[in-house]
Scaffold this motif. Structure first.
Motif, PDB file in Angstrom:
ATOM      1  N   ASN A   7     -65.833 -33.096 -17.714  1.00 14.10           N
ATOM      2  CA  ASN A   7     -65.049 -33.189 -16.490  1.00 14.10           C
ATOM      3  C   ASN A   7     -64.432 -34.576 -16.355  1.00 14.10           C
ATOM      4  O   ASN A   7     -64.829 -35.512 -17.036  1.00 14.10           O
ATOM      5  N   CYS A   9     -63.537 -37.292 -13.218  1.00 18.11           N
ATOM      6  CA  CYS A   9     -63.877 -37.575 -11.825  1.00 18.11           C
ATOM      7  C   CYS A   9     -62.807 -38.446 -11.178  1.00 18.11           C
ATOM      8  O   CYS A   9     -62.286 -39.354 -11.808  1.00 18.11           O
ATOM      9  N   ALA A  19     -59.001 -31.891  -3.761  1.00 16.33           N
ATOM     10  CA  ALA A  19     -59.120 -30.708  -4.629  1.00 16.33           C
ATOM     11  C   ALA A  19     -58.030 -29.691  -4.300  1.00 16.33           C
ATOM     12  O   ALA A  19     -57.395 -29.139  -5.196  1.00 16.33           O
ATOM     13  N   GLU A  47     -68.662 -33.899  -2.677  1.00 15.29           N
ATOM     14  CA  GLU A  47     -67.862 -33.592  -3.860  1.00 15.29           C
ATOM     15  C   GLU A  47     -67.206 -32.232  -3.707  1.00 15.29           C
ATOM     16  O   GLU A  47     -67.689 -31.361  -2.998  1.00 15.29           O
ATOM     17  N   GLY A  49     -64.418 -29.569  -6.300  1.00 14.10           N
ATOM     18  CA  GLY A  49     -63.927 -29.504  -7.661  1.00 14.10           C
ATOM     19  C   GLY A  49     -62.929 -28.404  -7.931  1.00 14.10           C
ATOM     20  O   GLY A  49     -62.698 -27.516  -7.115  1.00 14.10           O
ATOM     21  N   TYR A  57     -63.386 -29.321 -15.964  1.00 16.94           N
ATOM     22  CA  TYR A  57     -63.603 -29.421 -14.534  1.00 16.94           C
ATOM     23  C   TYR A  57     -63.022 -30.738 -14.026  1.00 16.94           C
ATOM     24  O   TYR A  57     -63.183 -31.779 -14.667  1.00 16.94           O
ATOM     25  N   LEU A  59     -63.448 -33.172 -10.855  1.00 20.80           N
ATOM     26  CA  LEU A  59     -64.421 -33.387  -9.798  1.00 20.80           C
ATOM     27  C   LEU A  59     -63.953 -34.526  -8.900  1.00 20.80           C
ATOM     28  O   LEU A  59     -63.587 -35.601  -9.391  1.00 20.80           O
TER      29      LEU A  59
END
Length: 130
Positions: A7, A9, A19, A47, A49, A57, A59
């Motif tokens: 992922n 971040c 998101a 968080e 995602g 992913y 995040l």
């Protein structure tokens, strides 16, 4: 054996808003279903995602501080079904900010920022085989 990217971040103040914004920008990522379940607390979520292809992913993690310096890593996007310039205009319409216009005719790219200031680029249109 080498590692595989799991992922990426992004620091955020409002993880769910970030998101949702990136969900509008990216064709091959969708909101994590657990973030849209009844009872999910969007306000103050630590968080949120986006799920992508091949178990990738994005995040968004809540952080208290604001963005202070240029990102050392940033995503580069390549439009699939429209030109680079059309995609730049579409994403600006979603609330991005132009930071540096490096377009030169059919070459170059545009550097933009998402609503919380994270940089990303929009490159020329995707061509199969690239």
């Amino acid at each position: 054996m080498a590692s595989r990217l799991s992922n990426l971040c992004f620091d955020a103040h409002d993880t769910f808003a970030q998101a949702r914004w990136w969900d509008q920008v990216l064709d091959d990522f969708t909101l994590d279903p657990t973030d849209t379940e009844p009872g999910f607390n969007h306000e103050g979520a630590a968080e949120s995602g986006l799920e992508g292809p091949e178990e990738r992913y994005l995040l968004f993690l809540e952080v208290p501080e604001g963005k202070a310096v240029k990102n050392r890593v940033h995503p580069c996007l390549r439009p699939i079904d429209r030109s680079r310039d059309e995609e730049v205009e579409r994403v600006l319409g979603l609330g991005a900010t132009m930071l540096d216009d490096r377009r030169d005719g059919e070459k170059g790219w545009a550097v933009l920022a998402d609503p919380e200031g994270n940089e990303f680029c929009i490159l020329t249109r995707y061509q199969p085989g690239e």
